[in-house]
Write a protein that holds these residues in place. Structure first.
Motif, mmCIF file in Angstrom:
data_model
loop_
_atom_site.group_PDB
_atom_site.id
_atom_site.type_symbol
_atom_site.label_atom_id
_atom_site.label_comp_id
_atom_site.label_asym_id
_atom_site.label_seq_id
_atom_site.Cartn_x
_atom_site.Cartn_y
_atom_site.Cartn_z
ATOM 1 N N ASP A 156 10.887 -4.331 20.178
ATOM 2 C CA ASP A 156 11.770 -4.047 21.309
ATOM 3 C C ASP A 156 12.317 -2.621 21.275
ATOM 4 O O ASP A 156 13.101 -2.228 22.133
ATOM 5 N N ALA A 157 11.901 -1.826 20.268
ATOM 6 C CA ALA A 157 12.341 -0.432 20.183
ATOM 7 C C ALA A 157 11.211 0.547 20.490
ATOM 8 O O ALA A 157 11.320 1.737 20.216
ATOM 9 N N LEU A 158 10.131 0.046 21.091
ATOM 10 C CA LEU A 158 8.973 0.906 21.359
ATOM 11 C C LEU A 158 9.312 2.040 22.316
ATOM 12 O O LEU A 158 8.718 3.121 22.239
ATOM 13 N N SER A 159 10.258 1.818 23.210
ATOM 14 C CA SER A 159 10.601 2.859 24.178
ATOM 15 C C SER A 159 11.183 4.095 23.493
ATOM 16 O O SER A 159 11.197 5.183 24.079
ATOM 17 N N GLY A 160 11.640 3.947 22.252
ATOM 18 C CA GLY A 160 12.201 5.080 21.523
ATOM 19 C C GLY A 160 11.214 5.772 20.603
ATOM 20 O O GLY A 160 11.599 6.658 19.834
ATOM 21 N N LEU A 161 9.928 5.407 20.689
ATOM 22 C CA LEU A 161 8.956 6.002 19.784
ATOM 23 C C LEU A 161 8.762 7.491 20.025
ATOM 24 O O LEU A 161 8.523 8.256 19.082
ATOM 25 N N ALA A 162 8.848 7.927 21.279
ATOM 26 C CA ALA A 162 8.675 9.356 21.558
ATOM 27 C C ALA A 162 9.735 10.178 20.823
ATOM 28 O O ALA A 162 9.437 11.232 20.249
ATOM 29 N N ALA A 163 10.974 9.688 20.823
ATOM 30 C CA ALA A 163 12.044 10.391 20.104
ATOM 31 C C ALA A 163 11.795 10.378 18.604
ATOM 32 O O ALA A 163 12.046 11.372 17.908
ATOM 33 N N LEU A 164 11.298 9.255 18.093
ATOM 34 C CA LEU A 164 10.983 9.174 16.667
ATOM 35 C C LEU A 164 9.883 10.174 16.299
ATOM 36 O O LEU A 164 9.993 10.903 15.308
ATOM 37 N N PHE A 165 8.826 10.217 17.095
ATOM 38 C CA PHE A 165 7.738 11.151 16.815
ATOM 39 C C PHE A 165 8.224 12.597 16.850
ATOM 40 O O PHE A 165 7.768 13.437 16.080
ATOM 41 N N ASN A 166 9.153 12.877 17.743
ATOM 42 C CA ASN A 166 9.701 14.229 17.832
ATOM 43 C C ASN A 166 10.403 14.617 16.534
ATOM 44 O O ASN A 166 10.306 15.765 16.068
ATOM 45 N N GLU A 167 11.111 13.654 15.938
ATOM 46 C CA GLU A 167 11.789 13.931 14.668
ATOM 47 C C GLU A 167 10.796 14.040 13.510
ATOM 48 O O GLU A 167 10.861 14.967 12.704
ATOM 49 N N LEU A 168 9.875 13.087 13.422
ATOM 50 C CA LEU A 168 8.947 13.071 12.293
ATOM 51 C C LEU A 168 8.004 14.269 12.324
ATOM 52 O O LEU A 168 7.590 14.756 11.266
ATOM 53 N N GLY A 169 7.663 14.739 13.513
ATOM 54 C CA GLY A 169 6.742 15.854 13.629
ATOM 55 C C GLY A 169 7.280 17.151 13.063
ATOM 56 O O GLY A 169 6.503 18.086 12.812
ATOM 57 N N ARG A 170 8.593 17.229 12.853
ATOM 58 C CA ARG A 170 9.199 18.441 12.277
ATOM 59 C C ARG A 170 9.216 18.408 10.754
ATOM 60 O O ARG A 170 9.630 19.371 10.115
ATOM 61 N N GLU A 171 8.763 17.282 10.163
ATOM 62 C CA GLU A 171 8.811 17.124 8.712
ATOM 63 C C GLU A 171 7.448 17.430 8.091
ATOM 64 O O GLU A 171 6.406 17.273 8.726
ATOM 65 N N GLU A 172 7.473 17.841 6.834
ATOM 66 C CA GLU A 172 6.234 18.032 6.095
ATOM 67 C C GLU A 172 5.755 16.736 5.455
ATOM 68 O O GLU A 172 4.566 16.580 5.171
ATOM 69 N N ARG A 173 6.665 15.822 5.241
ATOM 70 C CA ARG A 173 6.311 14.535 4.656
ATOM 71 C C ARG A 173 5.422 13.756 5.623
ATOM 72 O O ARG A 173 5.468 13.947 6.841
ATOM 73 N N ARG A 174 4.630 12.838 5.090
ATOM 74 C CA ARG A 174 3.771 12.015 5.929
ATOM 75 C C ARG A 174 4.370 10.617 6.070
ATOM 76 O O ARG A 174 5.090 10.135 5.185
ATOM 77 N N ALA B 269 0.832 -1.206 0.000
ATOM 78 C CA ALA B 269 0.000 0.000 0.000
ATOM 79 C C ALA B 269 0.867 1.258 0.000
ATOM 80 O O ALA B 269 0.552 2.248 -0.670
ATOM 81 N N ILE B 270 1.954 1.236 0.756
ATOM 82 C CA ILE B 270 2.872 2.377 0.766
ATOM 83 C C ILE B 270 3.502 2.552 -0.608
ATOM 84 O O ILE B 270 3.575 3.666 -1.143
ATOM 85 N N ARG B 271 3.939 1.460 -1.195
ATOM 86 C CA ARG B 271 4.583 1.572 -2.513
ATOM 87 C C ARG B 271 3.600 2.071 -3.563
ATOM 88 O O ARG B 271 3.966 2.844 -4.451
ATOM 89 N N ALA B 272 2.341 1.653 -3.454
ATOM 90 C CA ALA B 272 1.328 2.139 -4.390
ATOM 91 C C ALA B 272 1.114 3.641 -4.220
ATOM 92 O O ALA B 272 0.981 4.377 -5.205
ATOM 93 N N ALA B 273 1.092 4.107 -2.965
ATOM 94 C CA ALA B 273 0.917 5.541 -2.707
ATOM 95 C C ALA B 273 2.116 6.339 -3.197
ATOM 96 O O ALA B 273 1.980 7.517 -3.559
ATOM 97 N N GLN B 274 3.284 5.712 -3.230
ATOM 98 C CA GLN B 274 4.495 6.395 -3.681
ATOM 99 C C GLN B 274 4.664 6.375 -5.199
ATOM 100 O O GLN B 274 5.533 7.074 -5.724
ATOM 101 N N SER B 275 3.854 5.599 -5.890
ATOM 102 C CA SER B 275 4.072 5.396 -7.323
ATOM 103 C C SER B 275 3.977 6.697 -8.113
ATOM 104 O O SER B 275 4.740 6.916 -9.061
ATOM 105 N N ASP B 276 3.024 7.565 -7.741
ATOM 106 C CA ASP B 276 2.859 8.828 -8.459
ATOM 107 C C ASP B 276 3.591 9.988 -7.788
ATOM 108 O O ASP B 276 4.015 10.933 -8.463
ATOM 109 N N ALA B 277 3.710 9.921 -6.464
ATOM 110 C CA ALA B 277 4.345 11.019 -5.725
ATOM 111 C C ALA B 277 5.178 10.438 -4.582
ATOM 112 O O ALA B 277 4.731 10.379 -3.440
ATOM 113 N N PRO B 278 6.395 9.980 -4.874
ATOM 114 C CA PRO B 278 7.207 9.300 -3.867
ATOM 115 C C PRO B 278 7.583 10.167 -2.678
ATOM 116 O O PRO B 278 7.932 9.639 -1.621
ATOM 117 N N ASP B 279 7.538 11.483 -2.836
ATOM 118 C CA ASP B 279 7.953 12.360 -1.744
ATOM 119 C C ASP B 279 6.864 12.572 -0.690
ATOM 120 O O ASP B 279 7.144 13.132 0.369
#
Length: 276
Positions: free
Chosen positions: A119-137, A99-109
């Motif tokens: 086992d990396a769930l404890s680092g999700l808050a840090a990940l969200f902090n980084e992703l929240g600064r991006e315009e990409r989805r 589904a992701i690849r299909a959504a990227q087919s016309d507009a990969p950005d």
């Protein structure tokens, strides 16, 4: 240098550290179709490996819901967090990637996949902090998630991320989880023996699954679906197969699923001296 001067310099250094801008991420979140987050950092995945959507057979309703939801999120429209649960080997994780690849087919950005190990769930808050600064989805994807008895932290964090806690996922992120259990957490027959209210324990565990806007079940495929999956893969690869042989393969494996079908196609390719 006197002790007083050393103390003054130490205070100045501490103050400068506080004034310095926060360290920026070394990850370029617009450079790749997918990423893997290990809890503290990310590595890029240059090619998102996923089957073509038309090869995912026997799960048409599930496919429509997931593809539509991912496309809406990529376009910036309202979209759901997703829980894909049920039988092993029926294409839950493959469908997310496809589904992701299909959504990227016309507009990969527009959108990317970020896989997070359980086992990396404890680092999700840090990940969200980084992703929240991006315009990409992004779709943050947690594969084969399950919480064991006695783990209260994990389910509580997941509920908070899904429903507006202080570390909730940012608006440009949706969470996709695959699990073999609808309730995600372990369940036992003893839950049915609660002398006060036999449904309380089960309902509490299902409450976590209810936080997902889409909860999509996957079930063991029929014989016809199993053969249709093989037929699709075999046709795309130019391989011939015998239905009786394919059914015998599933009997020896003790199951019929998309994964067993793909293993059989791999066997066909090997017999034909082909690579995949």
């Amino acid at each position: 240098m006197t002790s007083g001067q050393e103390e003054l310099l130490s205070r100045i250094a501490t103050a400068l550290e506080r004034l310095a801008p926060a360290q920026t991420s070394a990850t370029s979140w617009v450079a790749a179709p997918a990423y893997v987050w290990d809890g503290t950092g990310a590595r890029t995945v240059e090619r998102l490996d996923a089957p073509s959507l038309d090869l995912l057979r026997g799960i048409d309703l599930q496919k429509d819901m997931v593809v539509s939801n991912v496309a809406r999120h990529a376009a910036g429209h309202a979209a759901h967090d997703m829980l894909l649960w049920g039988s092993r080997g029926m294409g839950k994780s493959a469908l997310i990637r496809a589904a992701i690849r299909a959504a990227q087919s016309d507009a990969p950005d527009l959108i990317a996949l970020v896989q997070v190990a359980p086992d990396a769930l404890s680092g999700l808050a840090a990940l969200f902090n980084e992703l929240g600064r991006e315009e990409r989805r992004f779709i943050v994807y947690i594969d084969d998630l399950g919480f064991e008895d006695g783990d209260s932290t994990g389910p509580r964090q997941l509920r908070s991320w899904l429903e507006g806690g202080v570390e909730a996922r940012p608006a440009n992120v949706r969470i996709a989880v695959t699990s073999n259990r609808r309730a995600i957490v372990a369940r036992h027959m003893s839950e049915q023996d609660d002398p006060i209210n036999p449904r309380d324990a089960v309902d509490d565990r299902l409450a976590l699954a209810d936080r997902f806007g889409l909860s999509i079940g996957f079930h063991n495929c029929s014989q016809d679906d199993y053969l249709a999956i093989i037929s699709g893969y075999a046709a795309s690869l130019g391989l011939a197969f015998d239905e009786g042989d394919a059914l015998e393969w599933s009997k020896r494996r003790g199951a019929r699923s998309g994964r067993v079908a793909w293993h059989y196609v791999t066997e066909l390719a090997g017999r034909a001296g082909r690579t995949l």
